[in-house]
Design a protein around this motif. Sequence first.
Motif, short mmCIF file in Angstrom:
data_model
loop_
_atom_site.label_atom_id
_atom_site.label_comp_id
_atom_site.label_asym_id
_atom_site.label_seq_id
_atom_site.Cartn_x
_atom_site.Cartn_y
_atom_site.Cartn_z
N LEU A 111 37.93 34.25 10.21
CA LEU A 111 38.32 35.84 10.63
C LEU A 111 37.15 36.73 9.97
N ALA A 112 36.59 36.37 8.61
CA ALA A 112 35.59 37.18 8.16
C ALA A 112 34.44 37.09 8.96
N ILE A 113 34.08 35.94 9.53
CA ILE A 113 32.98 35.70 10.64
C ILE A 113 33.09 36.55 11.90
N ARG A 114 34.57 36.84 12.29
CA ARG A 114 34.80 37.41 13.42
C ARG A 114 34.44 39.07 13.31
N MET A 115 35.00 39.42 11.97
CA MET A 115 34.65 40.96 11.75
C MET A 115 33.17 41.17 11.67
N GLY A 116 32.57 40.34 11.16
CA GLY A 116 31.16 40.52 11.03
C GLY A 116 30.47 40.48 12.24
N LEU A 117 31.01 39.87 13.27
CA LEU A 117 30.26 39.68 14.83
C LEU A 117 30.81 40.92 15.47
N ALA A 118 31.96 41.44 15.15
CA ALA A 118 32.25 42.84 15.84
C ALA A 118 31.49 43.95 15.32
N LEU A 119 31.18 43.79 14.06
CA LEU A 119 30.31 44.86 13.46
C LEU A 119 28.80 44.73 13.43
N LYS A 120 28.50 43.51 14.30
CA LYS A 120 26.97 43.29 14.26
C LYS A 120 26.30 42.91 13.04
N SER A 121 27.09 42.43 12.26
CA SER A 121 26.52 42.20 10.80
C SER A 121 25.70 40.77 10.95
N GLU A 122 24.90 40.71 9.74
CA GLU A 122 24.29 39.33 9.67
C GLU A 122 24.98 38.19 9.02
N ILE A 123 25.53 37.38 9.68
CA ILE A 123 26.38 36.51 8.91
C ILE A 123 25.40 35.68 8.12
N GLN A 124 25.69 35.34 6.71
CA GLN A 124 24.94 34.71 5.98
C GLN A 124 25.14 33.14 5.91
N PRO A 125 23.98 32.44 6.23
CA PRO A 125 24.41 31.04 6.17
C PRO A 125 24.80 30.53 4.67
N VAL A 126 24.35 31.24 3.47
CA VAL A 126 25.04 30.72 2.42
C VAL A 126 25.41 32.07 1.59
N SER A 127 26.64 32.08 1.32
CA SER A 127 27.36 33.05 0.46
C SER A 127 27.80 32.59 -0.99
N ASP B 34 33.84 46.75 -17.16
CA ASP B 34 32.56 45.65 -17.29
C ASP B 34 33.26 44.60 -16.80
N TYR B 35 32.99 43.96 -15.38
CA TYR B 35 33.77 42.93 -15.09
C TYR B 35 32.92 41.62 -15.25
N ARG B 36 32.20 41.60 -15.78
CA ARG B 36 31.68 40.43 -16.30
C ARG B 36 31.31 39.55 -14.77
N TYR B 37 30.89 39.98 -13.87
CA TYR B 37 30.75 38.88 -12.59
C TYR B 37 29.91 37.66 -13.08
N PHE B 38 30.39 36.65 -12.74
CA PHE B 38 29.47 35.43 -12.59
C PHE B 38 29.96 34.60 -11.47
N PRO B 39 29.05 33.54 -10.96
CA PRO B 39 29.40 32.85 -9.72
C PRO B 39 30.66 31.82 -10.11
N GLU B 40 31.50 31.64 -9.34
CA GLU B 40 32.80 31.10 -9.58
C GLU B 40 32.45 29.49 -9.54
N PRO B 41 32.50 29.05 -10.70
CA PRO B 41 32.09 27.44 -11.00
C PRO B 41 32.92 26.50 -10.17
N ASP B 42 34.32 26.91 -9.79
CA ASP B 42 35.14 25.96 -9.14
C ASP B 42 34.98 25.86 -7.84
N LEU B 43 34.12 26.68 -7.13
CA LEU B 43 33.82 26.57 -5.74
C LEU B 43 32.28 26.46 -5.41
N PRO B 44 31.94 25.52 -4.31
CA PRO B 44 30.49 25.47 -4.24
C PRO B 44 30.23 26.75 -3.19
N PRO B 45 28.78 26.78 -3.17
CA PRO B 45 28.61 28.15 -2.11
C PRO B 45 29.17 27.88 -0.86
N LEU B 46 29.42 28.99 -0.11
CA LEU B 46 30.35 28.93 1.14
C LEU B 46 28.88 28.68 1.96
#
Lengths: 499, 493, 111
Positions: free
Chosen positions: A74-90, A279-291
């Motif tokens: 569904l996120a890809i669908r939204m991106g297509l409708a908005l003519k976004s660039e769908i990222q191969p890796v997120s 300060d949300y201290r963002y860091f990559p989620e270690p429990d999930l591989p890149p999408l």
Amino acid sequence: MSENNLTSYPNVLEIMKKYDVVIGIEVHCQLATKSKMFSHAKNAYGDSPNSNIDPTCLGLPGALPTINEECVNLAIRMGLALKSEIQPVSVFARKNYFYPDLPKGYQITQYDKPICLGGELILPNGKKINIERVQIEEDAGKNIHVGATSLVDYNRSGVGLIEIVSAPDMTSPEEASDYLRKLHSYVVNLDISDGDLERGNFRADANVSIMPKDSKVFGQRCEIKNVNSFKYLEKAIAYEIERQYEVIEAGGKIHMETRGYDSEKNITVGQRSKESAKDYRYFPEPDLPPLIVSLERIEKVKKLMPELPESKAARFTEKYSLPEYDAKVITASRINSSYFESLVTSLLGKVEPKNISNYFMTDVMRASKLFAEAKGISLDELLEVPVSLENSISLLSLQASGTISGRIAKEIFEEMISTGKSPVEIVKEKNLVQISDDTSIAKICEQVILDNPEQLSQYLSGKEKLFGFFVGQTMKISGGKLNPAKVNEMLKKLLDSKK
Amino acid sequence: MSYKNQFSSVYVNELKEHTAMSLVKTFCSGERKPSQYLEQLFEHIERINPELNAITSLQKEYALLRAKELEAKKPEAHQMLYGVPIVIKENIQKVDFPVECASKMLKGYRGQFNATVIESLENAGAIIIGSANMDEFAMGSANEHSSHGVVRNPHDPKRVSGGSSGGSSVACAAGFAPITLGSDTGGSVREPAAFCGIYGFKPTYGRVSRYGLVAFGSSLDQISPFARSVEDLDLVLKVIAHEDPLDSTSLRGCYESQIEKYTLKGKKIGVIRSLLKAGLDDNVLQEFQSLEENLKKYGVEFVDIEIPSLEHTLSVYYVIACAEASSNLSRYDGIRFGHRAEGTEDLNDLYSKSRSEGFGAEVKRRIMLGTFALSAGYYDAFYGRALAVRDMMAKEFASVFEKLDFIYMPTAPTSAFKFGENSHDPLKEYLYDVFTIPANLTGIPAISVPTKVGMGCLPVGVQFMAAKGRDAELIAFASALEKTKLIGTTALV
Amino acid sequence: MTTDFSRESVKRIAELSRLHLSEDEITQYQKELAKIIQAFNALSQVPLPKELLGDARSALGMAKGIGADDSLSRMCSDEAKNSIATHDFLAQSPDREGVFVRVPAILASST
């Protein structure tokens, strides 16, 4: 709002002479999937509190997230409708903060590497609004305040969201609400979300600032949150522009803060902001591989995607020979277009699509507007057409078969929407069946001619225009129940015979 | 170095009869019933555990019920652990078992779902008999930071067991179960295995599901088994080391044993000689070197290697582990479960008081460090940087394994030390960490094996590491090594 | 980066962590954090090979290095499955009201 007018808010228009208005919108849109984003628990509104749960969405010790494929689609669908660039890796990231409705103490979201980058949305006035990004994240639970306590329900915790961030390209309250309406019509028409504003499926925050016309530096923005109506958000933005103007003109400074909207007083209200910056201290989620999103997946989503309103409008114009304007209005809303197409299919061979569209545009749309007004919501917030499909089909069929006249049909329609009764019932009750037999028509026409000798002699001496008078009288006497075509025919015949 | 041990255990010393492998045979043949075995085992545990304090919760009723359930049916082919008693570290979720993580924060907390390893074990017929003591939230290396009190080493109760999986290690070493589960984030299974004279194996990261393991350092944690024979390690890995759709970091496929045919001859093993120059206790150095010499006789070739990035092991590890831990422990807030402070004024007060009362000093320290490492202004220099250096380290190890089969080093620079005797020698402390942490940082499998120490001597563990994914080769190698009798579980004397 | 770690900074970190520190503990952490900065500074001096430079804030580095190799692109199908009963969940809640978890009033919104 005419093309020359920048806004219909007079105060704002005045302000725009000295200042540029800068508005950016962030929308959080719930994804219409069966299960949640990172957990398998059920995604459903209105179920008994704390029933749609599992270890993951409750943040129990040892629980881990997984990725719901449909949310990604569904996120890809939204991106297509908005003519976004769908990222191969997120990449998913943790946003850390403490709040009772956030069971893990962090939200899994996307930070600097979201699934879609860029994109655009064209407003009705033709202006292009740039999209910065679309990212996937999870929703929090619900807090219900009860006196000195809060009650927490985790049914919503973990439900999939996409966040759509626009560039600060909007320059008036109306552009902002136009943007929202269009984006909303996309998510609903593309089956990305139920888009029910009351249920919180579609939540918009507006970032508003103003800057002197010749300045190159953006003004300090404030964020308006938690306004769940397009009309109200438009008003809130208008108010906020005025508020910021007054502060600046008085020599004051705008401070970054979150503001809510009081619809009764029509003002924005500052909510208590924290002294320290968050300060949300963002860091990559270690429990999930890149999408990883493959080209195959994007192609598949493209194939299964419902039609965008624009292409649907073009198709309707061609297929049903509708005027462009009608097609645009009907296809702008998922409920309208499916209603219309159902009517066309059910009345195939009986009623022309063009006539159905006339009916829809004049009568049905009017009923929708009235209904929306009564409820205090805007047209695009309606969840269904307020006239039942069966009744519309019945009404149009009766008219097509000659059982009732067009004028009577309008009467029946009024009765239908106010009482909800079916056309057949109403025709029966009020004895509105159209009279089409020659004998009855002849009788009435003859009577009318007899009753109006003066007009008859005038007509016969050459005043052809008086024909309409006879038609009018006939229709009036018969209460509109006579078949108009037959009346015309009969009167012509009778009057000609008198010549 | 000799001493008297009062915990001499039949279950350990009559090794052949009390391994999981032989128990399964005994139960399946009908020679013995699991419930009978359990009755005797419980007697043993109840006599010895009070002083050792390894098991924090013995679930007798549950275990006997399970045994009766198993006995009511014929054993099936897939029940590879039929009737085998298992002890789990108390940071592994199991419904109705205490999952307190040795913390006041989770005092009284009972499991609300089953970890995937639990499902696998029980499907295979295993009987989980209780939960084991540990360092609070797995943070520690001597099991001295536990709300249940310290764990004592069965070889000498005046000495530490090692940690953080001290309870599981002692439970296995003292014969409470042939196989126990711990978790290894920076050496927490290998080090106590070395201190207790048994085998401890950390799988490749992702080889065993983490679903249900209370998280400490998400990118470092692995549930890791203890056993008294390599065959038992191989057996339990066949049951628990497989893909899990509930754990997105788990590897595809499963562990495929290569234990049958394996030759030592021709194997090439790297040694980081520079790490052995100073800081090792004499007995450790001696055991290390003598095993090396003996292995050469079997045709094993040893090569000196250097891994430059090892120098940064500690800072990289502490940044990553503490940062991830600080985030993983945010869910302990007194809201949905666990300790909630009384008499708080508002929500923020509730959070701070509950957490400050519930967490011990070591846990608080790591949360503070982790929050600091992630906070605005420090991310790129600390966490971001650590991730990059970690990648570099992984690359260096990978290139070593292109030419060599294994890397060999001590598991710890000393044997089990006495309570209160932490040397505070920075070099020793450095070596403790640098021996075990790299395997967690790079995700490679590693095993601690007990050397054949003299009668009554303290156990010494040495470590072998293999390339990522080469778990089966490593186990097969260890098994071949065991067969030479150059290594083996240290007898309780 | 200064070598002195201020009390304010320590308090801020404690607040972010929702930990309550005594005055003594704050002093202790001032020293500890200052020590850590020194140790971590060495990290920032480590020369990195070209392919590892740049964007360290993403897990792409992790993807190249450790866990995520053939487990990339792990997705689950969209099927709903609730696996904990309301009653079982709430049984361990410190305070509840009916089917809700109960907490003291939340004064200000946090986001």
